[in-house]
Enzyme design. Sequence first.
Site, PDB file in Angstrom:
ATOM      1  N   ARG A 140     -12.641  20.523 -33.495  1.00 44.35           N
ATOM      2  CA  ARG A 140     -12.216  19.490 -32.549  1.00 44.35           C
ATOM      3  C   ARG A 140     -13.133  18.273 -32.641  1.00 44.35           C
ATOM      4  O   ARG A 140     -14.336  18.401 -32.867  1.00 44.35           O
ATOM      5  CB  ARG A 140     -12.248  20.069 -31.130  1.00 44.35           C
ATOM      6  N   ASP A 159     -15.865  21.427 -15.220  1.00 45.19           N
ATOM      7  CA  ASP A 159     -16.336  21.533 -16.601  1.00 45.19           C
ATOM      8  C   ASP A 159     -15.269  21.112 -17.602  1.00 45.19           C
ATOM      9  O   ASP A 159     -15.554  21.040 -18.803  1.00 45.19           O
ATOM     10  CB  ASP A 159     -16.834  22.951 -16.906  1.00 45.19           C
TER      11      ASP A 159
END
Length: 489
Positions: free
Chosen positions: A178, A254
Amino acid sequence: MPACVLDDLRLDGAYAAALPELAVPWQAQEATEPRLLALDEPLALELGLDPEALRSEAGLALLTGTALPDGAAPVAMAYAGHQFGAYSPLLGDGRALLLGELRDRDGRVRDLHLKGSGRTPFARGGDGLAAVGPMLREHLVSTAMHALGIPTTRSLAVVGTGRHVARDEWLPGAVLARVASSHLRVGTVQLARSTGDVALLRRLVDYAVARHAPGAAAAERPALALLDHVVAVQARLVAQWMLVGFVHGVMNTDNTTLSGETIDYGPCAFMEAYDPATTFSSIDAQGRYRYGNQPGIAQWNLSRLAEALLPLIDDDQERAVELATASIEAFAPQHRAAWLVGMRAKLGLAGERADDEAVAALADDLVALMAASRADLTGTMRSLGAAARGDAAPLRRHLASTDGWEGWSARWLALEPDAEAADAANPAYVPRNHLVEEALAAATAGDLAPFERLLSVVRDPFVERPGLERYATRGPDEDFRAYTTYCGT
């Protein structure tokens, strides 16, 4: 171990060097039989990477983290977070690694990050691995989001590992590579604050400012300027989600980035039948993260960021709270303004043909009409271009069951909407849930063709093409009324 795929590739460890207290050096688990399942070639070129080299044995070793450039120092990032409203003092990358930072061809710093690369010290009992289906889902949906113009982390590649992972059944494993402008989260700041080390918190803020809001460095209160920046980018981001019916599914702190990019495509999906109560996540039994609640949750998450930043905003606690509160209270009007800008474009009413009050009334009334008839969001909005050209049949099909749609249409048409502008703002194609499931099931069984076809469609979402009618068609309501997605852990 094979050599790194590109001799001149450099992966810096700036994050780990600046904030060693928030990172743990770690190594990826070996992939026994790596096989490339998906590669975003345009993204590879943006990063200055050779797509053909990434397909090689050495390339697959890079994409799985098992052969890195000299000097690379992968780390598992540490952070805290509120998960479904409950605070967890230590979360972190339980199955992910930051391989390092690189500069793309425009000189921008980008993170290269793995997901599903094995257990880390933050794994909390999990196996640290990932299955093919969830990793291809992230590749597909993040690619679609980028094509829609929505800020997002991006999937460079998905590599099958050759091993199986245990979930409800044994599934083929995969690693996702990613790319993001950073992986700093609200939870990162929460963890730094929880240590009581103000110097650490200040270093984190300085790092975040340099990475995402360099203008804030010269502000009287850089931490407050950073908060203002994150409020603004998150307000715009969530407005863009709402405009296309995207439901994130797990908006924990988060999973709220300081960059304003969408991150962590776990139990996510695109809403079809318009309903503010829509939720797809298997772990969101109370609907906390339902579609209509996303703006409010984003503001709640940003309030947690503000709390964490208080020691750096002002030495006087009351003054710090006052300033932070004003910043947080700016979220709702900024979100509303961003949503209305988007709706003006979708209605084809750019320019001065309609004032803000008229656009707001039309936008709010159209939402009410869609909700009353459970209209297909993507299909309804896409039909506006045809209606502006004089063909009201598609719009009628979506809204005919609702009283008032004809009056709404007359008010809108009186403002002479631009059909081409409406088409340019309303996608014909999003990842339809039934097609996503069909593609992922086939890919898990070894057939990537349906996935690759769907991926090619969502890469170019605004241009209708013959032969792709099923990709623009709402799924079967009875089968997908209770559609459920999973985190994949």
